[in-house]
Design a protein around this motif. Structure first.
Motif, short mmCIF file in Angstrom:
data_model
loop_
_atom_site.label_atom_id
_atom_site.label_comp_id
_atom_site.label_asym_id
_atom_site.label_seq_id
_atom_site.Cartn_x
_atom_site.Cartn_y
_atom_site.Cartn_z
N ILE A 91 40.59 42.77 41.02
CA ILE A 91 40.10 41.40 41.20
C ILE A 91 38.96 41.10 40.22
CG2 ILE A 91 38.87 39.87 42.82
CD1 ILE A 91 40.49 41.24 45.08
N ILE A 92 38.05 42.04 40.08
CA ILE A 92 36.91 41.86 39.17
C ILE A 92 37.39 41.72 37.73
CG2 ILE A 92 34.86 42.96 38.20
CD1 ILE A 92 34.39 44.25 40.96
N ARG A 93 38.29 42.59 37.32
CA ARG A 93 38.80 42.53 35.94
C ARG A 93 39.57 41.24 35.69
NH1 ARG A 93 40.12 48.23 36.76
NH2 ARG A 93 38.66 49.55 35.60
N TYR A 94 40.34 40.81 36.68
CA TYR A 94 41.09 39.55 36.53
C TYR A 94 40.16 38.39 36.21
CZ TYR A 94 43.88 35.45 37.70
OH TYR A 94 44.51 34.22 37.67
N ALA A 95 39.02 38.36 36.91
CA ALA A 95 38.07 37.27 36.74
C ALA A 95 37.26 37.40 35.44
CB ALA A 95 37.12 37.21 37.93
N GLY A 96 37.42 38.52 34.74
CA GLY A 96 36.67 38.73 33.50
C GLY A 96 35.34 39.41 33.72
N GLY A 97 35.18 40.06 34.88
CA GLY A 97 33.91 40.68 35.21
C GLY A 97 33.83 42.14 34.83
N ASP A 98 32.69 42.72 35.11
CA ASP A 98 32.43 44.14 34.84
C ASP A 98 32.55 44.90 36.15
OD1 ASP A 98 31.81 43.68 32.10
OD2 ASP A 98 29.82 42.97 32.72
N VAL A 99 33.32 45.96 36.14
CA VAL A 99 33.51 46.76 37.35
C VAL A 99 32.18 47.20 37.91
CG1 VAL A 99 34.42 48.95 38.22
CG2 VAL A 99 35.81 47.55 36.70
N GLY A 100 32.00 47.00 39.20
CA GLY A 100 30.75 47.35 39.87
C GLY A 100 29.89 46.14 40.19
N GLU A 101 30.25 44.96 39.64
CA GLU A 101 29.45 43.76 39.90
C GLU A 101 29.83 43.16 41.26
OE1 GLU A 101 30.44 41.07 36.74
OE2 GLU A 101 32.09 40.14 37.85
N PRO A 102 28.92 42.40 41.90
CA PRO A 102 29.28 41.67 43.12
C PRO A 102 30.47 40.76 42.82
CG PRO A 102 26.91 41.65 42.78
CD PRO A 102 27.51 42.21 41.53
N TRP A 103 31.43 40.67 43.77
CA TRP A 103 32.71 40.06 43.41
C TRP A 103 33.16 38.93 44.34
CZ3 TRP A 103 36.75 41.43 46.95
CH2 TRP A 103 36.43 42.48 47.84
N CYS A 104 32.22 38.27 45.01
CA CYS A 104 32.62 37.15 45.87
C CYS A 104 33.17 35.99 45.05
CB CYS A 104 31.48 36.70 46.78
SG CYS A 104 30.02 36.06 45.94
N VAL A 105 32.51 35.66 43.91
CA VAL A 105 33.03 34.59 43.04
C VAL A 105 34.31 35.07 42.36
CG1 VAL A 105 32.55 33.07 41.10
CG2 VAL A 105 30.71 33.69 42.66
N ASP A 106 34.37 36.33 41.99
CA ASP A 106 35.58 36.88 41.39
C ASP A 106 36.78 36.67 42.31
OD1 ASP A 106 34.03 37.73 39.27
OD2 ASP A 106 33.84 39.78 40.00
N PHE A 107 36.56 36.84 43.61
CA PHE A 107 37.64 36.65 44.58
C PHE A 107 38.12 35.20 44.59
CE2 PHE A 107 38.90 35.41 48.94
CZ PHE A 107 40.08 36.15 49.04
N VAL A 108 37.20 34.25 44.52
CA VAL A 108 37.58 32.84 44.47
C VAL A 108 38.37 32.55 43.19
CG1 VAL A 108 36.70 30.47 44.32
CG2 VAL A 108 35.67 32.08 45.93
N ILE A 109 37.92 33.12 42.07
CA ILE A 109 38.64 32.95 40.80
C ILE A 109 40.03 33.57 40.91
CG2 ILE A 109 38.66 33.62 38.35
CD1 ILE A 109 35.58 33.53 38.45
N TRP A 110 40.13 34.71 41.54
CA TRP A 110 41.40 35.41 41.75
C TRP A 110 42.37 34.51 42.51
CZ3 TRP A 110 44.29 39.77 41.00
CH2 TRP A 110 45.16 40.21 42.01
N CYS A 111 41.90 33.87 43.57
CA CYS A 111 42.77 33.02 44.39
C CYS A 111 43.19 31.76 43.64
CB CYS A 111 42.06 32.64 45.69
SG CYS A 111 41.74 34.04 46.78
N TYR A 112 42.23 31.07 43.05
CA TYR A 112 42.55 29.82 42.35
C TYR A 112 43.33 30.06 41.06
CZ TYR A 112 40.44 26.24 45.22
OH TYR A 112 40.19 25.35 46.25
#
Length: 207
Positions: A91-112
């Protein structure tokens, strides 16, 4: 397969059924059997209603909520450390994030993003404070699938207003109980019931 792809596949199947029904109707129409003609006409009308239902694509918010529910059903939770684990890292990688970062926004990006959004997708700001843009307008009447932001730097997907001062949401990077995080590396994707007093705002994604 994404929700958009699944709807396209269903539409193709229904179109095939409609074509066959029309062909049968055309073949029978030349025979002096009015009852058969009426039956075939009814079959064609039914096939057309079915294809019409599946041609209508659910709204973006509905598709995002469907994907949130799909992810919830996979029992996603952290393993091997805080903000870690195979699905969490995906999920984090999908959103363009760095592994280990907080991922609540990443989850929203993943869904949308998986719902086909052209706004909330990989590359969208991954900070709660930056989620409000020209194409994520604030709304006071949230609909299922809208984004909810909280007063404690957290976000999720709105499911419903429970009518008792609480709302139900689906969120990533949250604990199974408590306000936000269990704080022991066991956070995941959970359905939550929260007090409306904790809501900072709701955001509607335009596209």
């Amino acid at each position: 397969m994404s929700l958009v792809s699944r709807w396209a596949a269903r539409k193709k199947v229904r179109q095939g059924l409609l074509s066959k029904a029309r062909a049968r109707f055309a073949a029978r129409k030349t025979k002096p059997n009015l009852r058969t003609v009426k039956v075939r006409r009814a079959q064609v009308a039914y096939a057309q209603r079915v294809i019409d239902r599946h041609t209508h694509q659910p709204a973006l918010q509905e598709r995002a909520l469907d994907f949130a529910r799909h992810t919830l059903a996979q029992h996603v939770f952290e393993t091997g450390g805080n903000n870690r684990g195979p699905m969490v890292e995906r999920i984090i990688r999908y959103a363009g994030g760095d592994v280990g970062e907080p991922w609540c926004v990443d989850f929203v990006i993943w869904c949308y993003g998986n719902a086909g959004s052209r706004v909330v997708h990989p590359g969208f700001p991954r900070a709660v404070s930056m989620m409000k843009t020209a194409k994520t307008r604030e709304t006071s009447t949230p609909q299922p699938g809208d984004i909810v932001r909280y007063t404690f730097d957290h976000t999720g997907i709105f499911v419903r207003d429970n009518g008792n001062g609480t709302i139900t949401t689906i969120e990533g990077n949250t604990g199974s109980s408590g306000a936000v995080s269990d704080g022991n590396g066991s956070d995941g994707v959970y359905e939550k019931v929260r007090a409306k007093s904790l809501v900072a705002d709701y955001l509607r994604v335009s596209e």
